[in-house]
Design an enzyme around this catalytic site. Sequence first.
Site, mmCIF file in Angstrom:
data_model
loop_
_atom_site.group_PDB
_atom_site.id
_atom_site.type_symbol
_atom_site.label_atom_id
_atom_site.label_comp_id
_atom_site.label_asym_id
_atom_site.label_seq_id
_atom_site.Cartn_x
_atom_site.Cartn_y
_atom_site.Cartn_z
ATOM 1 N N HIS A 182 -3.573 -0.008 3.760
ATOM 2 C CA HIS A 182 -3.375 -0.791 2.534
ATOM 3 C C HIS A 182 -4.597 -1.651 2.246
ATOM 4 O O HIS A 182 -5.424 -1.902 3.124
ATOM 5 C CB HIS A 182 -2.220 -1.786 2.705
ATOM 6 C CG HIS A 182 -0.895 -1.167 2.984
ATOM 7 N ND1 HIS A 182 0.017 -0.908 2.004
ATOM 8 C CD2 HIS A 182 -0.320 -0.784 4.151
ATOM 9 C CE1 HIS A 182 1.117 -0.385 2.547
ATOM 10 N NE2 HIS A 182 0.931 -0.292 3.851
ATOM 11 N N TYR A 229 2.405 -6.483 7.134
ATOM 12 C CA TYR A 229 1.498 -5.559 7.828
ATOM 13 C C TYR A 229 1.425 -5.894 9.314
ATOM 14 O O TYR A 229 1.605 -7.039 9.707
ATOM 15 C CB TYR A 229 0.074 -5.673 7.274
ATOM 16 C CG TYR A 229 -0.051 -5.632 5.780
ATOM 17 C CD1 TYR A 229 0.337 -4.514 5.053
ATOM 18 C CD2 TYR A 229 -0.606 -6.716 5.092
ATOM 19 C CE1 TYR A 229 0.194 -4.473 3.673
ATOM 20 C CE2 TYR A 229 -0.760 -6.678 3.710
ATOM 21 C CZ TYR A 229 -0.351 -5.561 3.002
ATOM 22 O OH TYR A 229 -0.497 -5.531 1.647
ATOM 23 N N HIS A 277 -1.489 4.003 1.254
ATOM 24 C CA HIS A 277 -0.212 3.642 0.646
ATOM 25 C C HIS A 277 0.070 4.495 -0.592
ATOM 26 O O HIS A 277 1.180 4.937 -0.812
ATOM 27 C CB HIS A 277 -0.259 2.157 0.266
ATOM 28 C CG HIS A 277 1.056 1.605 -0.197
ATOM 29 N ND1 HIS A 277 1.160 0.420 -0.855
ATOM 30 C CD2 HIS A 277 2.312 2.099 -0.089
ATOM 31 C CE1 HIS A 277 2.441 0.199 -1.135
ATOM 32 N NE2 HIS A 277 3.160 1.197 -0.677
ATOM 33 N N LYS A 328 -0.982 0.139 -7.682
ATOM 34 C CA LYS A 328 -0.628 1.515 -7.355
ATOM 35 C C LYS A 328 -1.776 2.238 -6.660
ATOM 36 O O LYS A 328 -1.567 3.219 -5.988
ATOM 37 C CB LYS A 328 -0.264 2.278 -8.626
ATOM 38 C CG LYS A 328 0.939 1.708 -9.346
ATOM 39 C CD LYS A 328 2.224 1.961 -8.580
ATOM 40 C CE LYS A 328 3.439 1.512 -9.349
ATOM 41 N NZ LYS A 328 3.901 0.177 -8.969
ATOM 42 N N CYS A 383 -3.535 1.236 -4.244
ATOM 43 C CA CYS A 383 -3.638 0.825 -2.843
ATOM 44 C C CYS A 383 -3.783 2.048 -1.930
ATOM 45 O O CYS A 383 -2.963 2.936 -2.010
ATOM 46 C CB CYS A 383 -2.389 0.023 -2.462
ATOM 47 S SG CYS A 383 -2.341 -0.472 -0.745
HETATM 48 ZN ZN LIG Z 1 -0.169 -1.060 -0.035
#
Ligand SMILES: [Zn+2]
Length: 155
Positions: free
Chosen positions: A13, A42, A118, A138, A140
Amino acid sequence: MIKQRNITLIVVHCTASRCTSNLTPEALDSMHKRQGFVECGYHYYITKDGTIHHMRDITHIGAHAKGFNTPSIGVAYEGGLNAAGRADDTRTDAQKQSLEILLRFLLLTYPGAKICGHRDLSPDLNHNGTIEPCEYIKQCPCFDAATEYLYLVES
Ligand SMILES: [Zn+2]
């Protein structure tokens, strides 16, 4: 090394923060807690200087990729937006080096795991009411993680 979870996926990410600003691990942790998470979503966070911060114990299920949290580990790098606020691969050389080291380490710990970004997970749109940090962007993680790190998985 404790490995109590069956990890099959490592998800990369970005924090969707501008490369010109700083997001400390403490600030990231607070941000996620304000969003209702018990701790940072995370497991690892790599700041612009290349430091790898341990955010959430890898024995705990993360909160970073809706529908894919149970079998995965979430790794985020600081950035993902350029100075103008547009999605961009803003990784510094130090971040690239640390990311590769961390991914190598995780693959040794969890052989056979796949690496993806991601965005490769096509966020499911089932509107289950959970707002996840990374849905803000989006793109990512703003680079093609699956392709870039395929050689690690295959080696
Ligand atoms: Zn992400």
